[in-house]
Design a protein around this motif. Structure first.
Motif, PDB file in Angstrom:
ATOM      1  N   ILE A  19       8.737 -45.671 -12.144  1.00 49.52           N
ATOM      2  CA  ILE A  19       7.753 -44.924 -12.923  1.00 49.52           C
ATOM      3  C   ILE A  19       8.478 -43.761 -13.586  1.00 49.52           C
ATOM      4  O   ILE A  19       9.244 -43.050 -12.923  1.00 49.52           O
ATOM      5  N   SER A  20       8.275 -43.560 -14.868  1.00 50.56           N
ATOM      6  CA  SER A  20       8.944 -42.457 -15.556  1.00 50.56           C
ATOM      7  C   SER A  20       8.036 -41.870 -16.624  1.00 50.56           C
ATOM      8  O   SER A  20       7.192 -42.562 -17.203  1.00 50.56           O
ATOM      9  N   VAL A  21       8.218 -40.582 -16.875  1.00 50.55           N
ATOM     10  CA  VAL A  21       7.503 -39.851 -17.919  1.00 50.55           C
ATOM     11  C   VAL A  21       8.531 -39.022 -18.671  1.00 50.55           C
ATOM     12  O   VAL A  21       9.386 -38.377 -18.050  1.00 50.55           O
ATOM     13  N   GLN A  22       8.497 -39.062 -19.992  1.00 52.09           N
ATOM     14  CA  GLN A  22       9.459 -38.302 -20.778  1.00 52.09           C
ATOM     15  C   GLN A  22       8.826 -37.813 -22.064  1.00 52.09           C
ATOM     16  O   GLN A  22       7.847 -38.391 -22.557  1.00 52.09           O
ATOM     17  N   GLY A  23       9.385 -36.748 -22.602  1.00 50.67           N
ATOM     18  CA  GLY A  23       8.923 -36.230 -23.888  1.00 50.67           C
ATOM     19  C   GLY A  23      10.043 -35.482 -24.581  1.00 50.67           C
ATOM     20  O   GLY A  23      10.942 -34.946 -23.928  1.00 50.67           O
ATOM     21  N   ASP A  24      10.020 -35.469 -25.915  1.00 48.13           N
ATOM     22  CA  ASP A  24      11.018 -34.696 -26.652  1.00 48.13           C
ATOM     23  C   ASP A  24      10.421 -34.123 -27.929  1.00 48.13           C
ATOM     24  O   ASP A  24       9.411 -34.619 -28.449  1.00 48.13           O
TER      25      ASP A  24
END
Length: 423
Positions: A194-199
């Motif tokens: 499970i992963s969450v990312q933002g840029d």
């Protein structure tokens, strides 16, 4: 069974005495391009052997490969492949470095494993009577063994990361920020990721006439993967994701579907060879920021994907190839295909070639925004442009000749990074 710890392997006499004997009867080529490989350190810690620059001059080829473990560490596989007078003599050893291992701990662990693997080869040389092996015995109590088996995290591994960069000058400024978090659990039977990312990025320019232009973009998303091991060659699972991207004109994109995979070789051999075929079918929901070239602000479609992947790490080099083909079920004309290949091959003594190629054929850019983009938008790639294909490729050759020995370590004028500095 009591564990055996290899505490040392050396030739009698001082290192200086060993260095004065360049004609060792065991010539070794260490083939290692993974994290933790420090060939200079290997040379200083194991001076009893001669290190060869080319495999063709060696009587032993040590091929070191690695793959990530469930806990975020590295599992190394060391293949000892006999050549010349040792042809036919093959051995394989394993070394696992936990996630918390430093670079120094990894290279020390590799040295210990290399020493252990060298024993059977040195035993067949004239150096056999000059080799000493020491070991320690340790016996764990039942309580200590039970404590080692208890895992308060139940195999879960969590990671947090954040980074950014900023640069500028009088006429331009840019910045980029990224953050991510993940939770992974891997066992013999299950894999969960499970992963969450933002840029976020911005670019600001001042042109020669004094006018200004600014570009802003962002993306965020969450993904999850669940895989069940079915058999030595089979696995099944499902993928899901939700994302947003100004570059792809997607206010929201939701993807979910099952998949099944077959590996021609057992998964246990994945560090050396892998040949997989994967089929997936998924539901896709799009909510666009701007009306698309197909006059859509939202749509839901089902797609199917077939992927074939090959990964080989052999004494002659390595190759990684994958071919992906996908199409929407309700309209097979909306499709794409992606070929990726990376190759590194030793052609003959001293000459090697490396090449990579990625080619995509695109017929499914449903998300393209309607209307024209300004020249500035095109230059800074604010939005994805319409295209029927994309590619990325490179090729290189290297040839070396001269002394076959590679024993000497001399770090003068190289600095901590191994490069030469000029002031």
């Amino acid at each position: 069974m009591l564990p055996l710890l290899i505490g040392g392997l050396w030739a009698e006499g001082s290192e200086a005495q060993v260095a004065t004997q360049p004609s060792s009867t065991l010539r070794v080529y260490i083939d290692c391009e993974v994290e933790g490989c420090d060939l200079d350190y290997f040379r200083t810690q194991i001076p009893i052997i001669d290190y060869m620059r080319q495999r063709q001059d060696a009587s032993l080829h040590i091929l070191i490969t690695s793959e990530p473990t469930a806990g975020g560490g590295l599992a190394y596989t060391l293949a000892f492949i006999g050549l010349r007078e040792h042809r036919g003599l093959v051995d394989t050893l394993k070394y696992i470095a936990p996630q918390s291992s430093t670079d120094d701990q990894k290279r020390k662990g590799l040295v210990t494993t290399i020493k252990l693997g060298l024993v059977r080869f040195l035993a067949k040389t004239s150096l056999a009577d000059r080799v000493q092996i020491s070991y320690g015995l340790a016996q764990a109590t039942d309580t200590q063994a039970a404590q080692r088996k208890r895992d308060p995290w139940n195999l879960w591994v969590f990671r947090l990361s954040a980074n950014g960069n900023f640069n500028g000058e009088k006429s331009q400024h840019s910045s980029f920020l990224r953050g991510s978090t993940s939770a992974n659990r891997t066992s013999e039977e299950w894999k969960i990721r499970i992963s969450v990312q933002g840029d976020y990025s911005e670019n600001k320019f001042t042109f020669s006439d004094g006018s200004k232009f600014a570009s802003y973009s962002h993306s965020y998303g969450a993904t999850q993967l669940v895989v069940k091991s079915l058999a030595p060659h089979w696995s099944a699972g499902e993928r899901g994701s939700i994302s947003s991207s100004t570059f792809l004109n997607q206010k929201r994109f939701i993807h979910f579907g099952p998949a099944i995979e077959y590996d021609l070789f057992p998964y246990s051999e994945s560090t050396r060879r892998l040949l997989t075929f994967q089929y997936s079918i998924a539901l896709n929901h799009f909510l666009y920021e701007d009306t698309t070239i197909f006059d859509k602000l939202s749509e839901t479609r089902v797609d199917q994907t077939m992927t074939a992947s090959v990964g080989l790490k052999q004494p002659w080099g390595s190759v990684t190839t994958s071919l992906e083909a996908a199409a929407y079920v309700d309209d097979l004309s909306k499709r794409h295909a992606v070929l990726f290949n990376a190759l590194n091959v030793r052609l003959f003594k001293g000459l090697s070639v490396n090449a990579f190629l990625s080619v995509s054929l695109l017929r499914d850019q449903l998300y393209l925004a309607k209307g024209e983009l300004s020249d500035e938008d095109i230059l800074v790639r604010r939005r994805q442009l319409a295209s029927s294909y994309s590619y990325f490729a490179g090729v290189g050759l290297s040839y070396s000749f001269g002394s076959i020995f590679n024993n000497v370590v001399n770090p003068r004028f190289e600095g901590a990074s191994g490069g030469v500095f000029f002031f």
